[in-house]
Design a protein around this motif. Structure first.
Motif, mmCIF file in Angstrom:
data_model
loop_
_atom_site.group_PDB
_atom_site.id
_atom_site.type_symbol
_atom_site.label_atom_id
_atom_site.label_comp_id
_atom_site.label_asym_id
_atom_site.label_seq_id
_atom_site.Cartn_x
_atom_site.Cartn_y
_atom_site.Cartn_z
ATOM 1 N N ALA A 124 0.818 -1.213 0.000
ATOM 2 C CA ALA A 124 0.000 0.000 0.000
ATOM 3 C C ALA A 124 0.853 1.264 0.000
ATOM 4 O O ALA A 124 0.326 2.369 0.081
ATOM 5 N N GLY A 125 2.193 1.091 -0.071
ATOM 6 C CA GLY A 125 3.065 2.252 -0.156
ATOM 7 C C GLY A 125 3.681 2.702 1.146
ATOM 8 O O GLY A 125 4.330 3.745 1.211
ATOM 9 N N PHE A 126 3.505 1.925 2.207
ATOM 10 C CA PHE A 126 4.078 2.288 3.496
ATOM 11 C C PHE A 126 5.600 2.187 3.424
ATOM 12 O O PHE A 126 6.139 1.251 2.841
ATOM 13 N N ASP A 127 6.299 3.124 4.012
ATOM 14 C CA ASP A 127 7.756 3.149 4.031
ATOM 15 C C ASP A 127 8.281 1.919 4.782
ATOM 16 O O ASP A 127 8.043 1.760 5.980
ATOM 17 N N ALA A 128 9.006 1.056 4.093
ATOM 18 C CA ALA A 128 9.499 -0.196 4.678
ATOM 19 C C ALA A 128 10.387 0.049 5.899
ATOM 20 O O ALA A 128 10.442 -0.788 6.795
#
Length: 89
Positions: free
Chosen positions: A27-31
């Motif tokens: 979903a685009g969350f910063d890893a």
């Protein structure tokens, strides 16, 4: 949903933690802001040793989990680390 509401970090615990984090990455969350722990005791140890960034003043921290996996241990460790009393959260 976590990304959409502006959540700064996501910590998942348990057998499906990697699945939760994979969904967040998708979903685009910063890893770099994602962490997984095998169980609540491991999360509590990370909190107690300072291995986990607990956020900054003014941040809201949501602990969501069940007693069956012992999330109260992690919540207690978090309260102690932040100097929060029982009435604070």
């Amino acid at each position: 949903h976590a990304q959409a509401v502006g959540l700064g970090a996501l910590v998942a615990v348990g057998a499906h933690a990697d699945d939760v984090l994979a969904g967040a990455r998708g979903a685009g969350f910063d890893a770099a802001r994602l962490r997984a722990y095998d169980d609540a005791a491991a999360l509590a140890r990370a909190i107690n040793t300072g291995d986990l960034d607990l956020g900054r003043d003014g941040d809201t921290i949501l602990v969501k989990g069940s007693r069956s996996v012992g999330m109260e241990r992690a919540a207690d460790a978090l309260r102690a680390a932040l100097g929060a009393g029982e009435d604070d959260g």
